[in-house]
Design an enzyme around this catalytic site. Sequence first.
Site, mmCIF file in Angstrom:
data_model
loop_
_atom_site.group_PDB
_atom_site.id
_atom_site.type_symbol
_atom_site.label_atom_id
_atom_site.label_comp_id
_atom_site.label_asym_id
_atom_site.label_seq_id
_atom_site.Cartn_x
_atom_site.Cartn_y
_atom_site.Cartn_z
ATOM 1 N NE ARG A 18 -2.359 -1.194 3.476
ATOM 2 C CZ ARG A 18 -2.749 -0.819 4.699
ATOM 3 N NH1 ARG A 18 -3.841 -0.111 4.835
ATOM 4 N NH2 ARG A 18 -2.051 -1.154 5.763
ATOM 5 C CD1 TRP A 20 -0.917 4.997 -6.059
ATOM 6 C CD2 TRP A 20 -2.706 4.482 -4.824
ATOM 7 N NE1 TRP A 20 -2.028 5.552 -6.651
ATOM 8 C CE2 TRP A 20 -3.134 5.250 -5.914
ATOM 9 C CE3 TRP A 20 -3.660 4.018 -3.916
ATOM 10 C CZ2 TRP A 20 -4.475 5.580 -6.122
ATOM 11 C CZ3 TRP A 20 -4.986 4.352 -4.118
ATOM 12 C CH2 TRP A 20 -5.381 5.135 -5.216
ATOM 13 C CE LYS A 21 -4.252 3.354 4.091
ATOM 14 N NZ LYS A 21 -5.675 3.638 3.897
ATOM 15 C CB SER A 436 -20.108 0.370 15.659
ATOM 16 O OG SER A 436 -20.625 1.233 14.680
ATOM 17 C CD1 TRP A 564 -18.914 -6.700 0.993
ATOM 18 C CD2 TRP A 564 -19.171 -6.009 3.098
ATOM 19 N NE1 TRP A 564 -19.716 -5.581 0.979
ATOM 20 C CE2 TRP A 564 -19.886 -5.141 2.253
ATOM 21 C CE3 TRP A 564 -19.191 -5.773 4.484
ATOM 22 C CZ2 TRP A 564 -20.614 -4.039 2.736
ATOM 23 C CZ3 TRP A 564 -19.915 -4.682 4.962
ATOM 24 C CH2 TRP A 564 -20.615 -3.828 4.095
ATOM 25 C CD GLU A 608 -22.001 -4.292 -1.255
ATOM 26 O OE1 GLU A 608 -22.076 -3.122 -0.856
ATOM 27 O OE2 GLU A 608 -20.973 -4.987 -1.167
ATOM 28 C CB CYS A 646 -26.259 1.381 5.471
ATOM 29 S SG CYS A 646 -25.153 0.103 5.931
ATOM 30 C CG HIS A 697 -22.759 8.731 6.447
ATOM 31 N ND1 HIS A 697 -24.092 8.399 6.530
ATOM 32 C CD2 HIS A 697 -22.090 7.584 6.245
ATOM 33 C CE1 HIS A 697 -24.213 7.082 6.362
ATOM 34 N NE2 HIS A 697 -23.011 6.575 6.190
ATOM 35 C CB CYS A 729 -25.122 3.830 9.425
ATOM 36 S SG CYS A 729 -24.195 2.368 8.891
#
Length: 762
Positions: A18, A20-21, A436, A564, A608, A646, A697, A729
């Site tokens: 990673r 790049w990140k 959470s 996932w 999704e 969500c 959010h 959420c």
Amino acid sequence: MTNILSSNIGYPRIGEQREWKRALESFWDGKITEEQLLQKTTEIRLNNLRKQKDLGIDLIPVGDFTLYDHVLDTAVTFGVVPKRFRYEGGPVDLETYFGIARGTDDAVASEMTKWFNTNYHYIVPELNDVQPKLVENRALLYYKEAKETLGIDGKPVILGPITFLKLSKGYEQRDFPKLVDTFLPLYVEQLKQLHEAGAKIVQIDEPIFVTDVGEDALEAAKKVYRTFAEEVPGLAILFQTYFEKIHHYEQIIQLPVTGFGLDFVHGDSLELLREYGFPQGKTLAAGIVDGRNVWRADLGGKLTILETIKQFVKDGDIIVQPSSSLLHVPVTKTLEEKIDPVILGGLSFADEKLREVVILTKGLKEGRGAIKAEIAEVDEALAELKTKYRSDEATRSAVKSLTEDDATRDTPSDERLKIQKERFQLPLLPTTTIGSLPQTQEVRRTRSKWRRGEITDQEYEQFIKEQIKKWIAIQEELDIDVLVHGEFERTDMVEYFGEKLNGFQVTEYGWVQSYGSRCVKPPLIFGDVSWAGPMTVKEITYAQSLTDRPVKGMLTGPVTILNWSFAHDETPRYDIMKQIALALRKEIEALEEAGIKIIQVDEPALREGLPLDPEKWDEYLNEAAYAFRLATATVKKDTQIHTHMCYSEFGDIFDAIDALDADVISIETSRSHGELVSAFEENTYKKEIGLGVYDIHSPRIPSLEEIKTNIDRALRTIPASQFWVNPDCGLKTRKEEETIGALKVMVAAAKKAREELTSKTV
Ligand code: GLN
Ligand code: ZN
């Protein structure tokens, strides 16, 4: 004469570790300069190219690299920058570029959304009143760079005009043909420049054609690709698709391009070849190695498919390649040191996949004998994996003998809900949260210390307990009705279960890009899945011991865990889903046994996972709802099952949501309240439901009026006796003060609404 070439569609950008990140985030934090960023990312890009060359790939993609997202790159290539960024023409500078992606102090970021059915998110181009121009031919820059610095004559990759426009927003559908006309000459110019610089073949990605596009897209494609052929003769154009079979195959293969890239892993493209053939003289780029999964290709089986494909190609070339860009898989498995060698032996990340492509190319060219040793080696590795981990007879026969009854609760929902109302004695419009609670720096730091072995298991457990205790007290103080333990022990809602279930393996470096610099590390499902013992019971029962109010058990559902993760493809997907469901059922039974009365099973990934091909929707939704019920059906009638999702575009899966048969569902809606409420108007939903009444959010603390308005609006369509009040959420990304502040307002709004309702009825 047919040439056979190896190729790649796209390579991961993020670097092996990673890098790049890290470069991007250091730049955003002001720790490195723009020059240093560009230097570092150039190094990564060239290294990626070099690796592909060394692996022996004939057609190496250039221009697939990006500093954020390839759709955004396409937009800025054409100077498509929303007005609010005050762009004045010319190549788009880095500040504006990152501004569009991430927002600035004065302008909000462009929207981000999922790239087809993947977990990659792209930046949605906004076409409202922009005057597009070819302001910087990014593909050309990358093409020249590869040629000049590495002597690689690459294959430029560009996102095709139809897909680009269909994924953009800010225009009326009826203006689509006009927009095509606007962009067409710009694309032509881009291709001419590439051709003049020496490019021989260009990959134009048009994945939109695997979806059910309208007539307008087909008409546009005819015009666009005819124009390309006329205006840039001599440049070979590969019309590239992936993720499913082409929807209007018969028409698409008439396009005057050099060749077509088809996905032979996802969606049955071979069937299309059998039914409609393949046009004479055209190149076929066969996506044969799975670009979406991490398991090793069965080379013998793949070669057989390639040999079949070859029979359909007449006087055209064959290109052997992954089924999609490899940006959806981790870079290389060679860094993994903690994985059981048998499992590691069955894995194939991007670099290993390219090796498979090269081997298969050789096999197709020279015959099976030429790759005999490689085939034998894979066969052995896969067989070992199968014998060791995919032969859990108890689990397999349990899945095989499942019936509808196994997934049906004994008592119908209306009766259950009555009994549950008696049992819980909750006020009207009960309040709760999604699971959470804030994962503060302290929480994350303590977890990493524990992971590094700097604190003991006991110390870590003690720390988690303290967090739970603190937050049970806060929730009681806030006067929330149904409490949560806060999920402090989890970094991620899937990885956490992946670390605890049999059949799962987490990796150290198996990162894939999710959006921008953000990467995720999906667990691997290498074998039969089963319950290895309690996963959540300790934390939840501890939380419940501290309060008289109900504390929700908190689990991730079978559909989300599967969607996932990187599940192996030897067992049918829906069987793996059921294996997971049966494992979760044991956890739910253990929670119930430990005295937990409400259990939430989250399914944020249900929607999704909807297949791209609408013909496969029903099966998917039925299987998903079945798996959810399978996990939850054995609880007593007075145990309340919750679920959470969500999103709000919901109309198309409404029946599936009902079919989950959860007693209470909470959904995210605060950003699109109207839409969802109307979905409920059209459908009569009999169970209980919590519509998110504020947007988690944003760090902003909502006002009482705002939340109250949201509650009131929902109560116009949903009876008060069915309605719950909750945020939309989980709260893990919020700060503690924000969370407490917002929840205080939420509870106050619920109480106010309650008062009004009770005074109305007396
Ligand atoms: N229970 C999870 C949480 O609150 C649900 C997260 C999600 O919906 N993505 O974090
Ligand atoms: Zn959510």
